[in-house]
Enzyme design. Structure first.
Site, PDB file in Angstrom:
ATOM      1  N   CYS A  56       0.831  -1.209   0.000  1.00 12.70           N
ATOM      2  CA  CYS A  56       0.000   0.000   0.000  1.00 12.70           C
ATOM      3  C   CYS A  56       0.868   1.263   0.000  1.00 12.70           C
ATOM      4  CB  CYS A  56      -0.916  -0.009   1.215  1.00 12.70           C
ATOM      5  SG  CYS A  56      -0.012   0.135   2.776  1.00 12.70           S
ATOM      6  N   ALA A  59       3.116   1.562   2.933  1.00 11.24           N
ATOM      7  CA  ALA A  59       4.288   0.683   2.800  1.00 11.24           C
ATOM      8  C   ALA A  59       5.363   1.357   1.959  1.00 11.24           C
ATOM      9  CB  ALA A  59       3.881  -0.647   2.161  1.00 11.24           C
ATOM     10  N   ARG A  90      12.193  -5.784   6.154  1.00 14.56           N
ATOM     11  CA  ARG A  90      12.827  -5.462   4.863  1.00 14.56           C
ATOM     12  C   ARG A  90      14.345  -5.633   4.896  1.00 14.56           C
ATOM     13  NH1 ARG A  90      13.323  -0.154   2.472  1.00 14.56           N
ATOM     14  NH2 ARG A  90      13.446  -0.204   0.206  1.00 14.56           N
ATOM     15  N   HIS A 191       6.031   6.205  -2.406  1.00 18.13           N
ATOM     16  CA  HIS A 191       7.380   6.657  -2.784  1.00 18.13           C
ATOM     17  C   HIS A 191       7.323   8.137  -3.133  1.00 18.13           C
ATOM     18  CE1 HIS A 191       7.995   2.336  -4.563  1.00 18.13           C
ATOM     19  NE2 HIS A 191       8.275   2.351  -3.266  1.00 18.13           N
TER      20      HIS A 191
HETATM   21  S1  CFN Z   1       9.102  -0.749  -3.120  1.00 20.99           S
HETATM   22 FE1  CFN Z   1      11.034  -0.764  -4.262  1.00 20.99          FE
HETATM   23  S2  CFN Z   1      12.630   0.517  -3.578  1.00 20.99           S
HETATM   24  S3  CFN Z   1      11.087  -0.680  -6.431  1.00 20.99           S
HETATM   25 FE2  CFN Z   1      12.285  -2.390  -5.765  1.00 20.99          FE
HETATM   26  S4  CFN Z   1      14.351  -1.731  -5.608  1.00 20.99           S
HETATM   27 FE3  CFN Z   1      11.343  -4.264  -4.379  1.00 20.99          FE
HETATM   28  S5  CFN Z   1       9.236  -4.428  -3.792  1.00 20.99           S
HETATM   29 MO1  CFN Z   1      10.470  -5.139  -1.986  1.00 20.99          MO
HETATM   30  S6  CFN Z   1      10.777  -3.187  -0.863  1.00 20.99           S
HETATM   31 FE4  CFN Z   1      12.456  -3.388  -2.292  1.00 20.99          FE
HETATM   32 FE5  CFN Z   1      13.418  -1.504  -3.668  1.00 20.99          FE
HETATM   33 FE6  CFN Z   1      13.002   0.018  -5.664  1.00 20.99          FE
HETATM   34 FE7  CFN Z   1      10.111  -2.664  -2.891  1.00 20.99          FE
HETATM   35  S7  CFN Z   1      14.406  -2.428  -1.913  1.00 20.99           S
HETATM   36  S8  CFN Z   1      12.508  -5.419  -2.970  1.00 20.99           S
HETATM   37  S9  CFN Z   1      11.894  -4.391  -6.551  1.00 20.99           S
HETATM   38  N1  CFN Z   1      11.774  -2.501  -3.884  1.00 20.99           N
END
Ligand code: CFN
Length: 538
Positions: A56, A59, A90, A191
Protein backbone atom coordinates in the site's frame (compact mmCIF):
# COMPACT_ATOMS: atom_id res chain seq x y z
CA UNK A 1 8.02 -23.90 -23.88
CA UNK A 2 8.33 -20.66 -25.73
CA UNK A 3 6.07 -17.69 -25.72
CA UNK A 4 4.66 -18.63 -29.12
CA UNK A 5 2.92 -21.50 -27.40
CA UNK A 6 1.64 -19.28 -24.62
CA UNK A 7 -2.03 -18.73 -25.12
CA UNK A 8 -3.04 -16.06 -22.65
CA UNK A 9 -6.75 -16.77 -23.18
CA UNK A 10 -6.24 -20.44 -22.31
CA UNK A 11 -4.18 -19.53 -19.28
CA UNK A 12 -6.89 -17.24 -18.01
CA UNK A 13 -9.91 -19.44 -18.75
CA UNK A 14 -11.40 -19.20 -15.25
CA UNK A 15 -11.57 -15.39 -15.41
CA UNK A 16 -14.86 -13.68 -16.21
CA UNK A 17 -14.69 -11.86 -19.57
CA UNK A 18 -14.26 -8.42 -18.06
CA UNK A 19 -11.31 -9.57 -15.93
CA UNK A 20 -9.75 -11.42 -18.87
CA UNK A 21 -9.96 -8.25 -20.97
CA UNK A 22 -8.29 -6.28 -18.20
CA UNK A 23 -5.50 -8.75 -17.37
CA UNK A 24 -4.58 -9.39 -21.01
CA UNK A 25 -3.41 -5.80 -21.29
CA UNK A 26 -0.89 -6.43 -18.48
CA UNK A 27 0.98 -9.20 -20.31
CA UNK A 28 3.45 -8.64 -23.11
CA UNK A 29 5.48 -11.28 -24.91
CA UNK A 30 8.67 -10.71 -26.83
CA UNK A 31 8.48 -12.61 -30.07
CA UNK A 32 10.90 -12.78 -33.00
CA UNK A 33 13.24 -10.43 -31.15
CA UNK A 34 10.92 -7.48 -31.84
CA UNK A 35 12.80 -4.32 -31.02
CA UNK A 36 9.91 -2.08 -30.09
CA UNK A 37 8.00 -2.86 -26.96
CA UNK A 38 4.26 -3.36 -27.29
CA UNK A 39 2.32 -1.12 -24.93
CA UNK A 40 1.72 -2.63 -21.52
CA UNK A 41 -0.86 -1.50 -19.02
CA UNK A 42 0.73 -0.62 -15.67
CA UNK A 43 0.20 1.45 -12.54
CA UNK A 44 -3.54 0.91 -12.64
CA UNK A 45 -5.93 -0.45 -10.04
CA UNK A 46 -5.78 -4.16 -9.27
CA UNK A 47 -9.03 -5.96 -10.11
CA UNK A 48 -10.92 -6.26 -6.81
CA UNK A 49 -10.93 -9.82 -5.52
CA UNK A 50 -7.63 -10.76 -7.16
CA UNK A 51 -4.87 -11.69 -4.73
CA UNK A 52 -2.21 -9.21 -5.81
CA UNK A 53 1.36 -9.13 -4.50
CA UNK A 54 1.25 -5.36 -4.08
CA UNK A 55 1.60 -3.32 -0.93
CA UNK A 56 0.00 0.00 0.00
CA UNK A 57 0.87 3.68 -0.06
CA UNK A 58 1.96 3.61 3.61
CA UNK A 59 4.29 0.68 2.80
CA UNK A 60 5.93 2.68 0.02
CA UNK A 61 6.39 5.77 2.17
CA UNK A 62 7.22 4.37 5.61
CA UNK A 63 8.44 0.89 4.79
CA UNK A 64 10.51 1.76 1.76
CA UNK A 65 11.69 5.35 1.71
CA UNK A 66 11.57 7.12 5.10
CA UNK A 67 11.61 4.21 7.58
CA UNK A 68 15.28 3.36 6.90
CA UNK A 69 16.55 6.86 7.81
CA UNK A 70 18.50 5.70 10.83
CA UNK A 71 18.78 8.82 12.98
CA UNK A 72 15.12 9.79 12.70
CA UNK A 73 12.31 8.36 14.78
CA UNK A 74 9.53 7.32 12.44
CA UNK A 75 6.15 7.22 14.14
CA UNK A 76 3.36 5.19 12.56
CA UNK A 77 0.20 7.06 13.45
CA UNK A 78 -2.53 4.43 13.48
CA UNK A 79 -3.67 1.14 14.99
CA UNK A 80 -0.75 -1.10 15.91
CA UNK A 81 -0.91 -3.56 12.99
CA UNK A 82 0.64 -1.27 10.36
CA UNK A 83 3.57 -0.41 12.62
CA UNK A 84 4.11 -3.99 13.72
CA UNK A 85 4.00 -5.58 10.26
CA UNK A 86 6.37 -3.01 8.78
CA UNK A 87 8.88 -3.60 11.54
CA UNK A 88 12.22 -5.06 10.52
CA UNK A 89 11.06 -7.31 7.68
CA UNK A 90 12.83 -5.46 4.86
CA UNK A 91 16.32 -6.08 6.22
CA UNK A 92 17.52 -2.54 5.49
CA UNK A 93 20.67 -2.48 7.56
CA UNK A 94 22.18 0.47 9.43
CA UNK A 95 25.20 1.10 11.63
CA UNK A 96 26.84 3.89 13.56
CA UNK A 97 29.37 6.15 11.85
CA UNK A 98 31.28 9.41 12.41
CA UNK A 99 28.13 11.52 12.25
CA UNK A 100 25.66 9.15 13.85
CA UNK A 101 26.56 7.53 17.20
CA UNK A 102 24.86 4.25 18.23
CA UNK A 103 22.39 5.99 20.54
CA UNK A 104 21.05 7.90 17.52
CA UNK A 105 20.17 4.82 15.49
CA UNK A 106 16.45 4.11 15.65
CA UNK A 107 15.76 2.30 12.38
CA UNK A 108 15.48 -1.14 13.99
CA UNK A 109 12.84 0.09 16.47
CA UNK A 110 9.10 0.35 16.00
CA UNK A 111 7.16 3.44 17.12
CA UNK A 112 3.38 3.64 16.86
CA UNK A 113 0.59 5.66 18.48
CA UNK A 114 -1.38 2.40 18.81
CA UNK A 115 -4.73 4.06 18.10
CA UNK A 116 -7.63 2.57 20.03
CA UNK A 117 -11.35 2.75 19.36
CA UNK A 118 -11.86 5.87 21.49
CA UNK A 119 -9.02 7.63 19.59
CA UNK A 120 -10.72 6.80 16.31
CA UNK A 121 -14.03 8.16 17.62
CA UNK A 122 -12.71 11.28 19.36
CA UNK A 123 -9.59 11.95 17.25
CA UNK A 124 -5.94 11.01 17.68
CA UNK A 125 -4.18 14.38 17.53
CA UNK A 126 -3.67 14.67 21.30
CA UNK A 127 -2.31 11.15 21.50
CA UNK A 128 0.15 11.88 18.70
CA UNK A 129 1.30 15.14 20.30
CA UNK A 130 1.84 13.31 23.60
CA UNK A 131 3.81 10.60 21.87
CA UNK A 132 6.09 13.15 20.21
CA UNK A 133 6.75 14.67 23.67
CA UNK A 134 7.63 11.21 25.00
CA UNK A 135 10.01 10.21 22.21
CA UNK A 136 11.80 13.54 22.40
CA UNK A 137 12.18 13.19 26.15
CA UNK A 138 13.39 9.58 26.04
CA UNK A 139 15.40 9.36 22.79
CA UNK A 140 16.40 12.96 21.84
CA UNK A 141 16.20 12.34 18.07
CA UNK A 142 17.56 14.88 15.59
CA UNK A 143 14.29 14.81 13.65
CA UNK A 144 11.00 12.89 13.52
CA UNK A 145 8.86 11.42 10.74
CA UNK A 146 5.14 10.84 11.17
CA UNK A 147 3.50 8.43 8.75
CA UNK A 148 -0.23 8.27 8.43
CA UNK A 149 -2.24 5.06 8.07
CA UNK A 150 -5.73 4.58 6.53
CA UNK A 151 -7.95 5.46 9.52
CA UNK A 152 -6.10 8.74 10.11
CA UNK A 153 -7.17 10.03 6.72
CA UNK A 154 -10.72 8.87 7.38
CA UNK A 155 -11.06 10.61 10.74
CA UNK A 156 -9.20 13.69 9.50
CA UNK A 157 -6.46 14.17 12.12
CA UNK A 158 -4.49 17.25 11.08
CA UNK A 159 -0.92 15.97 11.04
CA UNK A 160 0.39 19.23 9.64
CA UNK A 161 -0.92 21.19 12.61
CA UNK A 162 0.36 18.67 15.18
CA UNK A 163 3.81 18.60 13.55
CA UNK A 164 4.05 22.37 13.36
CA UNK A 165 3.12 22.83 17.01
CA UNK A 166 5.55 20.10 18.10
CA UNK A 167 8.33 21.57 15.97
CA UNK A 168 7.94 24.90 17.75
CA UNK A 169 7.80 23.20 21.13
CA UNK A 170 10.84 20.94 20.67
CA UNK A 171 12.94 22.83 18.14
CA UNK A 172 13.59 19.88 15.85
CA UNK A 173 12.22 19.12 12.38
CA UNK A 174 9.02 17.06 12.49
CA UNK A 175 7.97 15.92 9.06
CA UNK A 176 4.59 14.39 8.33
CA UNK A 177 3.51 12.22 5.42
CA UNK A 178 -0.14 11.93 4.38
CA UNK A 179 0.52 8.43 3.08
CA UNK A 180 -2.74 6.72 4.02
CA UNK A 181 -2.65 3.17 2.69
CA UNK A 182 -5.66 3.59 0.42
CA UNK A 183 -4.06 6.36 -1.66
CA UNK A 184 -3.13 5.54 -5.23
CA UNK A 185 -2.96 1.99 -6.48
CA UNK A 186 0.19 0.60 -4.82
CA UNK A 187 3.40 1.42 -2.93
CA UNK A 188 4.31 3.75 -5.76
CA UNK A 189 2.14 6.59 -4.44
CA UNK A 190 3.97 6.35 -1.12
CA UNK A 191 7.38 6.66 -2.78
CA UNK A 192 6.22 9.85 -4.44
CA UNK A 193 4.82 11.37 -1.23
CA UNK A 194 8.04 10.53 0.65
CA UNK A 195 10.20 11.99 -2.15
CA UNK A 196 8.24 15.24 -2.10
CA UNK A 197 8.60 15.75 1.65
CA UNK A 198 12.29 14.79 1.75
CA UNK A 199 12.93 17.28 -1.03
CA UNK A 200 10.87 20.04 0.52
CA UNK A 201 11.79 19.62 4.19
CA UNK A 202 15.28 18.07 4.28
CA UNK A 203 17.38 18.55 1.16
CA UNK A 204 19.19 21.86 1.10
CA UNK A 205 18.79 22.63 4.81
CA UNK A 206 22.33 21.50 5.74
CA UNK A 207 25.50 23.51 5.46
CA UNK A 208 28.05 20.90 6.48
CA UNK A 209 28.14 18.57 3.49
CA UNK A 210 31.39 17.06 2.26
CA UNK A 211 33.62 19.30 0.17
CA UNK A 212 35.42 18.19 -2.96
CA UNK A 213 34.72 17.59 -6.59
CA UNK A 214 34.07 13.85 -6.49
CA UNK A 215 31.08 13.84 -4.17
CA UNK A 216 28.19 11.57 -5.06
CA UNK A 217 24.86 10.43 -3.64
CA UNK A 218 23.48 6.99 -4.34
CA UNK A 219 19.74 7.36 -4.70
CA UNK A 220 17.34 4.42 -4.61
CA UNK A 221 19.66 2.06 -2.75
CA UNK A 222 18.22 0.72 0.51
CA UNK A 223 21.06 -1.42 1.85
CA UNK A 224 19.02 -4.61 1.92
CA UNK A 225 21.34 -7.29 3.30
CA UNK A 226 24.20 -4.75 3.13
CA UNK A 227 24.10 -3.98 -0.64
CA UNK A 228 24.76 -0.28 -0.06
CA UNK A 229 27.91 -1.00 1.94
CA UNK A 230 29.39 -3.11 -0.86
CA UNK A 231 28.63 -0.37 -3.41
CA UNK A 232 30.13 2.27 -1.11
CA UNK A 233 33.26 0.15 -0.60
CA UNK A 234 33.90 -0.01 -4.35
CA UNK A 235 33.18 3.67 -5.00
CA UNK A 236 35.32 4.90 -2.14
CA UNK A 237 38.12 2.62 -3.28
CA UNK A 238 38.06 4.35 -6.65
CA UNK A 239 38.22 7.75 -5.00
CA UNK A 240 34.68 9.07 -4.71
CA UNK A 241 33.20 10.56 -1.55
CA UNK A 242 29.77 9.09 -0.88
CA UNK A 243 27.69 11.76 0.86
CA UNK A 244 24.52 9.75 1.35
CA UNK A 245 22.87 6.52 0.27
CA UNK A 246 19.15 7.21 -0.01
CA UNK A 247 17.84 5.74 2.17
CA UNK A 248 19.92 2.68 2.98
CA UNK A 249 21.95 3.31 6.13
CA UNK A 250 21.24 7.01 5.56
CA UNK A 251 21.01 9.72 8.17
CA UNK A 252 19.07 12.97 8.37
CA UNK A 253 22.46 14.52 9.11
CA UNK A 254 23.58 13.63 5.55
CA UNK A 255 20.31 13.92 3.66
CA UNK A 256 20.05 17.62 4.51
CA UNK A 257 23.37 18.01 2.64
CA UNK A 258 22.26 16.04 -0.41
CA UNK A 259 22.76 19.15 -2.55
CA UNK A 260 26.54 19.13 -1.92
CA UNK A 261 27.01 16.34 -4.44
CA UNK A 262 28.45 16.67 -7.92
CA UNK A 263 26.44 13.77 -9.26
CA UNK A 264 23.44 11.66 -8.19
CA UNK A 265 23.52 7.98 -9.06
CA UNK A 266 20.08 6.42 -9.38
CA UNK A 267 19.96 2.69 -8.60
CA UNK A 268 16.21 2.13 -8.14
CA UNK A 269 14.64 4.51 -10.61
CA UNK A 270 11.08 3.62 -9.64
CA UNK A 271 11.18 4.77 -6.04
CA UNK A 272 13.42 7.84 -6.28
CA UNK A 273 13.35 9.38 -9.77
CA UNK A 274 11.29 12.24 -8.32
CA UNK A 275 14.13 13.45 -6.07
CA UNK A 276 16.72 12.97 -8.84
CA UNK A 277 14.69 15.10 -11.21
CA UNK A 278 13.80 17.74 -8.63
CA UNK A 279 17.47 18.07 -7.66
CA UNK A 280 18.41 18.51 -11.28
CA UNK A 281 15.81 21.27 -11.60
CA UNK A 282 16.59 23.00 -8.35
CA UNK A 283 20.35 22.61 -8.01
CA UNK A 284 21.49 21.65 -11.50
CA UNK A 285 22.92 18.37 -10.22
CA UNK A 286 22.82 15.77 -13.00
CA UNK A 287 21.83 12.21 -12.37
CA UNK A 288 22.95 8.97 -13.88
CA UNK A 289 20.92 5.77 -14.04
CA UNK A 290 23.15 2.98 -12.74
CA UNK A 291 22.95 -0.72 -11.89
CA UNK A 292 25.21 -2.36 -9.35
CA UNK A 293 23.49 -5.74 -9.60
CA UNK A 294 25.64 -8.05 -11.74
CA UNK A 295 29.35 -8.13 -12.43
CA UNK A 296 29.16 -6.81 -15.98
CA UNK A 297 26.54 -4.26 -14.96
CA UNK A 298 28.73 -3.02 -12.10
CA UNK A 299 31.72 -2.68 -14.41
CA UNK A 300 29.70 -0.76 -16.99
CA UNK A 301 28.29 1.47 -14.26
CA UNK A 302 31.72 2.26 -12.79
CA UNK A 303 33.02 3.20 -16.23
CA UNK A 304 29.97 5.43 -16.86
CA UNK A 305 30.45 7.23 -13.56
CA UNK A 306 34.13 7.84 -14.26
CA UNK A 307 33.22 9.18 -17.72
CA UNK A 308 30.85 11.67 -16.12
CA UNK A 309 33.70 13.17 -14.15
CA UNK A 310 36.02 12.87 -17.13
CA UNK A 311 39.05 12.79 -14.85
CA UNK A 312 41.93 10.68 -16.21
CA UNK A 313 43.04 9.58 -12.72
CA UNK A 314 39.54 8.39 -11.87
CA UNK A 315 39.20 6.57 -15.18
CA UNK A 316 42.55 4.83 -14.59
CA UNK A 317 41.79 3.98 -10.94
CA UNK A 318 38.41 2.57 -12.03
CA UNK A 319 40.21 0.07 -14.26
CA UNK A 320 42.64 -0.85 -11.47
CA UNK A 321 39.77 -1.59 -9.08
CA UNK A 322 37.81 -3.54 -11.72
CA UNK A 323 40.84 -5.69 -12.51
CA UNK A 324 41.57 -6.40 -8.85
CA UNK A 325 37.96 -7.21 -7.98
CA UNK A 326 37.54 -9.47 -11.00
CA UNK A 327 40.68 -11.39 -10.12
CA UNK A 328 39.31 -11.95 -6.63
CA UNK A 329 35.90 -13.30 -7.67
CA UNK A 330 36.30 -14.96 -11.06
CA UNK A 331 37.46 -18.48 -10.04
CA UNK A 332 34.64 -18.90 -7.52
CA UNK A 333 32.07 -17.36 -9.83
CA UNK A 334 33.08 -19.79 -12.58
CA UNK A 335 32.50 -22.71 -10.25
CA UNK A 336 28.94 -21.61 -9.49
CA UNK A 337 28.36 -20.66 -13.10
CA UNK A 338 28.97 -24.25 -14.18
CA UNK A 339 26.03 -25.29 -11.95
CA UNK A 340 23.71 -22.44 -12.96
CA UNK A 341 24.40 -22.30 -16.69
CA UNK A 342 21.43 -22.99 -18.96
CA UNK A 343 18.86 -22.84 -16.16
CA UNK A 344 15.74 -20.69 -16.39
CA UNK A 345 14.13 -18.36 -13.87
CA UNK A 346 11.20 -16.04 -13.15
CA UNK A 347 11.81 -12.67 -11.52
CA UNK A 348 8.77 -11.28 -9.71
CA UNK A 349 9.64 -8.28 -7.56
CA UNK A 350 8.28 -4.79 -7.01
CA UNK A 351 9.63 -2.11 -9.24
CA UNK A 352 13.20 -2.42 -10.46
CA UNK A 353 14.87 -5.58 -9.25
CA UNK A 354 13.02 -7.80 -11.74
CA UNK A 355 15.05 -5.97 -14.35
CA UNK A 356 18.31 -5.39 -12.47
CA UNK A 357 18.73 -9.04 -11.49
CA UNK A 358 18.54 -10.13 -15.11
CA UNK A 359 22.10 -8.82 -15.47
CA UNK A 360 23.43 -10.92 -12.59
CA UNK A 361 21.57 -13.99 -13.82
CA UNK A 362 23.04 -13.45 -17.28
CA UNK A 363 26.50 -13.45 -15.66
CA UNK A 364 25.64 -16.91 -14.34
CA UNK A 365 24.48 -18.13 -17.75
CA UNK A 366 20.81 -18.18 -16.70
CA UNK A 367 17.82 -16.96 -18.64
CA UNK A 368 14.83 -15.06 -17.27
CA UNK A 369 11.80 -16.35 -19.14
CA UNK A 370 9.09 -14.49 -17.20
CA UNK A 371 9.57 -11.18 -15.41
CA UNK A 372 6.99 -9.21 -13.52
CA UNK A 373 6.78 -5.97 -11.59
CA UNK A 374 4.21 -5.46 -8.85
CA UNK A 375 3.75 -1.72 -9.23
CA UNK A 376 6.10 -0.36 -11.88
CA UNK A 377 4.99 2.25 -14.39
CA UNK A 378 5.05 1.95 -18.16
CA UNK A 379 8.49 3.53 -18.43
CA UNK A 380 9.97 0.73 -16.29
CA UNK A 381 8.88 -1.74 -18.98
CA UNK A 382 8.92 0.23 -22.20
CA UNK A 383 11.72 2.70 -21.49
CA UNK A 384 11.46 6.41 -21.08
CA UNK A 385 12.23 7.32 -24.62
CA UNK A 386 9.33 5.44 -26.13
CA UNK A 387 6.78 7.11 -23.87
CA UNK A 388 6.64 10.78 -24.82
CA UNK A 389 4.97 12.14 -21.69
CA UNK A 390 5.52 10.31 -18.50
CA UNK A 391 2.51 10.49 -16.31
CA UNK A 392 4.41 10.07 -13.10
CA UNK A 393 1.58 8.49 -11.11
CA UNK A 394 -1.89 7.49 -12.22
CA UNK A 395 -2.55 8.20 -8.59
CA UNK A 396 -1.11 11.70 -8.70
CA UNK A 397 -4.49 13.26 -8.04
CA UNK A 398 -3.67 12.43 -4.45
CA UNK A 399 -0.13 13.71 -4.58
CA UNK A 400 0.51 17.38 -5.08
CA UNK A 401 3.39 17.87 -7.52
CA UNK A 402 6.15 20.02 -6.13
CA UNK A 403 6.94 22.95 -8.35
CA UNK A 404 10.52 23.73 -7.54
CA UNK A 405 12.25 26.80 -8.80
CA UNK A 406 15.81 26.50 -10.05
CA UNK A 407 18.20 28.04 -7.57
CA UNK A 408 19.88 30.86 -9.53
CA UNK A 409 23.04 30.65 -7.42
CA UNK A 410 23.49 26.97 -8.08
CA UNK A 411 22.19 26.44 -11.55
CA UNK A 412 23.66 27.76 -14.75
CA UNK A 413 24.24 24.76 -16.94
CA UNK A 414 23.25 21.15 -16.38
CA UNK A 415 26.95 20.30 -16.16
CA UNK A 416 27.75 22.89 -13.52
CA UNK A 417 28.57 20.32 -10.88
CA UNK A 418 30.76 18.20 -13.06
CA UNK A 419 34.05 19.10 -14.52
CA UNK A 420 32.73 18.32 -17.95
CA UNK A 421 32.15 20.22 -21.17
CA UNK A 422 28.67 20.78 -22.52
CA UNK A 423 29.64 18.67 -25.56
CA UNK A 424 30.64 15.80 -23.33
CA UNK A 425 27.39 16.11 -21.40
CA UNK A 426 25.38 16.00 -24.62
CA UNK A 427 27.40 13.02 -25.78
CA UNK A 428 26.59 11.13 -22.58
CA UNK A 429 22.91 12.02 -22.84
CA UNK A 430 23.01 10.76 -26.41
CA UNK A 431 24.60 7.54 -25.15
CA UNK A 432 21.67 6.98 -22.83
CA UNK A 433 22.72 8.66 -19.60
CA UNK A 434 21.19 11.30 -17.37
CA UNK A 435 17.56 11.88 -18.23
CA UNK A 436 17.17 8.74 -20.30
CA UNK A 437 16.31 5.32 -19.05
CA UNK A 438 15.82 2.03 -20.79
CA UNK A 439 13.05 -0.17 -19.51
CA UNK A 440 13.08 -3.92 -19.05
CA UNK A 441 11.92 -4.88 -22.53
CA UNK A 442 15.25 -4.62 -24.42
CA UNK A 443 16.84 -7.01 -21.90
CA UNK A 444 14.15 -9.67 -22.11
CA UNK A 445 15.10 -12.82 -24.00
CA UNK A 446 13.31 -13.63 -27.18
CA UNK A 447 10.36 -15.75 -26.16
CA UNK A 448 10.22 -14.08 -22.75
CA UNK A 449 7.12 -12.67 -21.07
CA UNK A 450 6.65 -9.46 -19.08
CA UNK A 451 3.72 -9.38 -16.71
CA UNK A 452 2.42 -6.46 -14.68
CA UNK A 453 0.94 -6.87 -11.19
CA UNK A 454 1.03 -10.69 -11.40
CA UNK A 455 -1.23 -12.48 -8.99
CA UNK A 456 -1.22 -15.78 -7.21
CA UNK A 457 -3.34 -17.63 -9.76
CA UNK A 458 -1.30 -16.43 -12.74
CA UNK A 459 1.96 -17.33 -10.98
CA UNK A 460 0.79 -20.92 -10.58
CA UNK A 461 -0.31 -21.07 -14.22
CA UNK A 462 2.99 -19.66 -15.47
CA UNK A 463 4.94 -22.20 -13.39
CA UNK A 464 2.89 -25.00 -14.96
CA UNK A 465 3.51 -23.64 -18.44
CA UNK A 466 7.19 -22.70 -18.27
CA UNK A 467 8.56 -25.08 -15.59
CA UNK A 468 11.30 -22.66 -14.49
CA UNK A 469 14.26 -24.02 -12.52
CA UNK A 470 14.06 -21.20 -9.96
CA UNK A 471 11.68 -18.43 -8.97
CA UNK A 472 12.77 -15.11 -7.50
CA UNK A 473 9.88 -13.54 -5.66
CA UNK A 474 8.56 -12.50 -2.28
CA UNK A 475 7.32 -14.32 0.79
CA UNK A 476 3.75 -14.63 -0.47
CA UNK A 477 4.49 -16.85 -3.45
CA UNK A 478 7.63 -18.50 -2.05
CA UNK A 479 5.94 -21.47 -0.44
CA UNK A 480 3.45 -22.18 -3.18
CA UNK A 481 6.33 -22.62 -5.61
CA UNK A 482 8.13 -24.82 -3.07
CA UNK A 483 5.06 -27.03 -2.90
CA UNK A 484 5.09 -27.19 -6.70
CA UNK A 485 8.67 -28.48 -6.50
CA UNK A 486 10.35 -25.29 -7.69
CA UNK A 487 12.96 -23.61 -5.48
CA UNK A 488 12.28 -19.99 -4.64
CA UNK A 489 14.56 -17.23 -3.47
CA UNK A 490 13.27 -14.00 -2.03
CA UNK A 491 14.54 -11.00 -3.92
CA UNK A 492 13.00 -8.43 -1.59
CA UNK A 493 14.69 -9.50 1.66
CA UNK A 494 17.22 -11.99 0.18
CA UNK A 495 15.82 -14.41 2.78
CA UNK A 496 18.61 -14.26 5.36
CA UNK A 497 21.45 -13.61 2.94
CA UNK A 498 23.20 -10.76 1.14
CA UNK A 499 24.72 -8.52 0.11
CA UNK A 500 24.06 -9.37 -3.52
CA UNK A 501 25.26 -6.12 -5.10
CA UNK A 502 28.65 -5.30 -6.58
CA UNK A 503 31.52 -7.77 -6.91
CA UNK A 504 31.51 -9.55 -3.56
CA UNK A 505 27.71 -9.66 -3.56
CA UNK A 506 27.67 -11.53 -6.85
CA UNK A 507 29.57 -14.43 -5.27
CA UNK A 508 27.12 -14.69 -2.37
CA UNK A 509 24.20 -14.60 -4.80
CA UNK A 510 25.80 -17.20 -7.09
CA UNK A 511 26.40 -19.51 -4.14
CA UNK A 512 22.79 -19.18 -2.92
CA UNK A 513 21.44 -19.85 -6.41
CA UNK A 514 23.76 -22.80 -7.03
CA UNK A 515 22.71 -24.28 -3.66
CA UNK A 516 19.02 -23.90 -4.50
CA UNK A 517 19.50 -25.49 -7.91
CA UNK A 518 21.58 -28.42 -6.77
CA UNK A 519 19.67 -29.63 -3.72
CA UNK A 520 17.74 -32.84 -4.49
CA UNK A 521 14.97 -31.78 -2.05
CA UNK A 522 12.69 -30.44 -4.79
CA UNK A 523 12.40 -33.81 -6.50
CA UNK A 524 11.28 -35.45 -3.27
CA UNK A 525 8.22 -33.30 -2.75
CA UNK A 526 4.68 -34.52 -3.12
CA UNK A 527 2.47 -31.45 -2.89
CA UNK A 528 -0.50 -31.63 -0.50
CA UNK A 529 -2.97 -31.65 -3.39
CA UNK A 530 -1.38 -34.82 -4.86
CA UNK A 531 -1.39 -36.77 -1.60
CA UNK A 532 -3.83 -39.59 -0.90
CA UNK A 533 -5.92 -39.19 2.22
CA UNK A 534 -3.76 -41.55 4.28
CA UNK A 535 -0.55 -39.79 3.31
CA UNK A 536 -1.98 -36.34 3.81
CA UNK A 537 -4.14 -37.05 6.86
CA UNK A 538 -3.42 -35.40 10.17
S1 CFN B 1 9.10 -0.75 -3.12
FE1 CFN B 1 11.03 -0.76 -4.26
S2 CFN B 1 12.63 0.52 -3.58
S3 CFN B 1 11.09 -0.68 -6.43
FE2 CFN B 1 12.29 -2.39 -5.76
S4 CFN B 1 14.35 -1.73 -5.61
FE3 CFN B 1 11.34 -4.26 -4.38
S5 CFN B 1 9.24 -4.43 -3.79
MO1 CFN B 1 10.47 -5.14 -1.99
S6 CFN B 1 10.78 -3.19 -0.86
FE4 CFN B 1 12.46 -3.39 -2.29
FE5 CFN B 1 13.42 -1.50 -3.67
FE6 CFN B 1 13.00 0.02 -5.66
FE7 CFN B 1 10.11 -2.66 -2.89
S7 CFN B 1 14.41 -2.43 -1.91
S8 CFN B 1 12.51 -5.42 -2.97
S9 CFN B 1 11.89 -4.39 -6.55
N1 CFN B 1 11.77 -2.50 -3.88
Amino acid sequence: MTVTDLNVDDMMTPYPNKVLKNRKKHIVAKTDGAASCPQIEANTRTVPGIISQRGCCYAGCKGVVVGPIKDMITITHGPIGCGYYSWGTRRNKARADDRTPPEHIFSAMCFSTDMQESDIVFGGEKKLAKMIDEVVEIFHPRAINICSTCPIGLIGDDLGAVSKAAEEKHGIPIIHYNCEGYKGVSQSAGHHIANNQIMEKMVGTGTDGPAGDRVINILGEYNIGGDGWEIERILEDIGYTVNSILTGDSAYANIKNLHSANLNLVQCHRSINYIAEMMETKYGIPWLKVNFIGVEATIATLRDVAQCFGDEDLIAQTEVVIERELAAITPELERYRSICKGKTAFTFVGGSRSHHYQYLLKDLGMEVVVAGYEFAHRDDYEGRDVIPTIKSDADSKNIPELHLEADPDMYEEPNLHLNMSKEKYDELVEAGHFATYDGMYPDMVDGGVMIDDPNHYETEELIEIFHPDLIFSGIRDKYISHKMGVPSKQLHSYDYSGPYAGFRGSIIFAKDVANALSTPAWQMITPPWDKTETEGGD
